[in-house]
Design an enzyme around this catalytic site. Structure first.
Site, short mmCIF file in Angstrom:
data_model
loop_
_atom_site.label_atom_id
_atom_site.label_comp_id
_atom_site.label_asym_id
_atom_site.label_seq_id
_atom_site.Cartn_x
_atom_site.Cartn_y
_atom_site.Cartn_z
N HIS A 188 0.84 -1.19 0.00
CA HIS A 188 0.00 0.00 0.00
C HIS A 188 0.88 1.25 0.00
CE1 HIS A 188 -2.86 2.93 2.07
NE2 HIS A 188 -3.44 2.63 0.92
N HIS A 212 -8.29 8.01 -4.20
CA HIS A 212 -8.69 6.67 -4.64
C HIS A 212 -9.74 6.72 -5.74
CE1 HIS A 212 -6.99 5.95 -0.59
NE2 HIS A 212 -6.57 4.82 -1.12
N ARG A 300 0.96 19.38 -5.23
CA ARG A 300 0.92 17.97 -4.85
C ARG A 300 0.41 17.89 -3.42
NH1 ARG A 300 -0.30 13.38 -3.91
NH2 ARG A 300 1.08 11.57 -3.94
N CYS A 351 8.56 17.04 -7.77
CA CYS A 351 8.01 15.82 -7.19
C CYS A 351 8.84 14.63 -7.66
CB CYS A 351 6.56 15.66 -7.63
SG CYS A 351 5.76 14.15 -7.02
N TYR A 488 7.53 6.62 -0.95
CA TYR A 488 8.65 7.32 -1.56
C TYR A 488 9.93 6.47 -1.55
CZ TYR A 488 5.68 11.37 -1.89
OH TYR A 488 4.66 12.21 -2.23
#
Length: 645
Positions: A188, A212, A300, A351, A488
């Protein structure tokens, strides 16, 4: 023409006719919220065919109950602004009727018409699907379905016992289905935040984490994990709970900032999702200005933008906690920060998922499908972090690290997000880490961290935490999915399942790689025939940007229009090429006149690659860099131009 972003709410109107012997049918208007629609699938979360199929099943269920009708949805708009939106979603599903002449195998048509605008950018065009009623099983009066009879039925109590505790599996429910997500927890992107829904429904959590709904990926990941169905009365209870939440609780996205959005990206952001907002700078606007205007700076977000009252702003405090080093705590107001010596720095923020869409050509990744526009540059004003830590009493940072074991500086935000960086970067006076209250000479916009934020030059954008409210030193990294989780972390190209590696031992994204992009390609005056032929060489004026993390200056950008012959040439470096050595925190613009050969399909192909002061250069292809999270794509940038023939 630019317009302000507005809030949207999904409303389902159902005109139902209930027919009983000796009575005339009567209309029964029913208003349902988006949560009720989860039974069939939220429009932005479930593939069109799946949603259509569920509507068909609902029509069959209602036909068995003796009533008929039509379900219609629309995306209604409301705004405090006088501007309005032309964006709409219309979904029409004609429900079947009790036709005495209909055969058992008659088609139960559910036509799905979806008109999509900027708020549902991941769904484009018109999709029409049909589903046929499955034939009845021999010896049975029940109507079977390929989507409703595939597994046992569970109660909410049975699901709740499987909450991941004491070695138990992790179950959760969504839209009437039961899922065993035990094997997915480590995959996840949000890490163990998934466990917030363990043993219960997902709906209330997706009400907040609406990313989502931005694509069909969440449902594609869930579908193989389905183990059965939730008892209908229990799903009804979930629907009722969601309706109550939406009726009684404030929408967490109610007070989002106004933004400049256009339907065709002419003069505004390219929006990937608006709840939470994730938007990039369109290619043709990316290098129009060296400093990106604040209204155009890429966005973001992981959560709703915090909305602070004037009282909360007046009482806002930044807490610096050195108690782990036995040095106590300090709390600073915004006025306290502004009374300290002000520093300014021009810094490019990018990003770590920028250019993720380039990976998807080879294999699907998870996350926002950024082009090259999740990068922007601004002048930031504020106070050096090293000075704040020094004034708070930390003393010699080398001693704190070597003798006190303090290796990390942790940061917390109003929205609950937590990140950290190494103490060496945080305290280096030439590392230029800052706590900022200004952007391009003005107060920070809400979208970019008002009232204060962290700026970490040369690092991935996620480390530059917005809405900063706490700083502490520690012997370990910050907790949470944005620092320790999969979100990340760059997995090897061959790893598609995080269960195959120890994610905890893998480093998070910090310093960025060297990268570049092409933003404009135009023919040099007099070099292009009105209709170039195959094999002709045309000269194109190409321009773009290049940037490297860690303060590594850009020393060269190579460009070619004939890659097969390796005919590279060096571009002219322009703005940003004179930054201090080793502190090249901002991008460099470049330009080159590039000969390019017209191919058989009438196209030309332009490539560029940046080279930094350590002579790191971009790799040729993203195929060998591919990773499941789609991070750090810095392959050669490729632009195709097709001439009309």
């Amino acid at each position: 023409m630019a317009k302000k972003q507005i809030q949207k709410n999904l409303i389902i109107e159902c005109e139902a006719r209930e027919g009983k012997a000796g009575q005339s049918p009567r209309a029964q208007p029913i208003i349902m919220t988006m949560s009720a629609f989860h039974r069939w699938g939220a429009p932005l979360a479930i593939p069109i065919r799946t949603m259509s199929r569920r509507l068909c099943q609902e029509s069959r269920r209602r036909r068995r109950c003796g009533w008929q009708g039509q379900i219609q949805t629309r995306l209604s708009s409301s705004s405090s602004s006088t501007s309005s939106s032309s964006t709409s979603i219309a979904l029409l599903a004609p429900l079947a009727t009790n036709d005495a002449n209909a055969s058992e195998n008659s088609t139960d048509l559910a036509s799905l018409l979806v008109l999509v605008g900027t708020t549902a950018a991941s769904m484009i065009g018109v999709h029409i699907a049909q589903c046929e009623e499955a034939p009845k099983k021999k010896g049975s009066n029940a109507t079977s379905s390929d989507d409703s009879d595939d597994g046992p039925e569970y109660t909410a109590d049975q699901v709740s016992t499987n909450n991941g505790k004491d070695g138990k599996p992790v179950w959760m429910t969504y839209a009437g289905k039961v899922y065993d997500v035990t094997s997915f927890v480590s995959n996840h992107p949000g890490g163990d935040r998934l466990l917030l829904a363990a043993g219960g429904p997902i709906e209330p959590h997706w009400h907040l984490y609406r990313q989502h709904f931005a694509s069909d990926l969440p449902m594609r990941l869930l579908e193989p994990l389905a183990i059965g169905n939730l008892r209908e009365s229990d799903q009804d209870a979930v629907d009722e709970m969601m309706e109550e939440i939406m009726e009684k609780e404030k929408d967490p996205y109610e007070f989002e900032p106004e933004r400049v959005i256009t339907d065709n990206d002419t003069d505004g952001m390219r929006v990937h999702s608006d709840q939470p907002m994730n938007a990039e700078v369109p290619e043709h606007l990316l290098t129009r200005n060296y400093l990106t205007p604040s209204y155009l700076y890429y966005i973001r977000h992981h959560h709703p933008v915090p909305y602070l009252s004037q009282t909360q702003i007046d009482n806002y405090r930044l807490e610096i906690d050195l108690s782990a080093y036995n040095k106590g705590k300090v709390r600073l107001s915004l006025d306290d920060l502004k009374s300290m010596p002000k520093e300014e720095i021009v810094m490019t923020m990018q990003c770590s998922g920028n250019r993720r869409s380039g990976y998807n050509v080879f294999n699907k990744t998870s996350g926002t499908t950024w082009g090259q526009g999740a990068i922007s540059t601004a002048k930031w004003g504020g106070v050096r972090l090293s000075e704040l830590l020094k004034n708070a009493g930390m003393g010699d940072p080398t001693e704190a690290r070597d003798k006190g074991g303090m290796e990390h500086v942790q940061f917390g935000a109003v929205d609950g997000m937590k990140v950290s960086i190494g103490i060496e970067k945080a305290t280096n006076p030439y590392g230029d880490v800052m706590v900022c209250y200004e952007m391009n000479g003005e107060d920070l916009p809400r979208d970019h961290g008002y009232p204060i934020r962290l700026i970490v030059p040369g690092y991935a954008g996620v480390r530059s935490l917005k809405w900063l409210n706490s700083i502490s030193i520690s012997n370990e990294e910050a907790e949470g999915p944005w620092q320790r989780g999969l979100n990340y972390k760059v997995l090897p190209p061959n790893v598609h399942d995080a269960n195959e590696v120890d994610v905890a031992k893998m480093p998070s994204c910090n310093e960025l790689s060297v990268s570049s992009g092409i933003t404009t390609v135009e023919p040099v005056e007099g070099s292009l025939a009105s209709s170039p032929n195959v094999g002709d060489v045309v000269v194109m004026r190409v321009s773009g940007w290049a940037f490297a993390g860690g303060g590594r200056n850009i020393v060269r950008v190579d460009v070619t229009g004939d890659v097969s012959n390796h005919a590279w040439q060096s571009a002219t470096l322009k703005e940003g090429s004179d930054q201090r050595y080793g502190r090249g925190w901002a991008w460099t613009f470049w330009e080159a006149d590039v000969p390019a050969k017209v191919q058989g399909d009438g196209s030309i192909h332009i490539y560029c690659k940046g080279v930094d002061m350590a002579f790191n250069s971009q790799p040729e292809s993203a195929v060998d860099q591919w990773n499941v999270r789609g991070l750090m794509n810095n392959s050669w940038y490729h632009r195709t131009i097709l001439f009309n023939r």
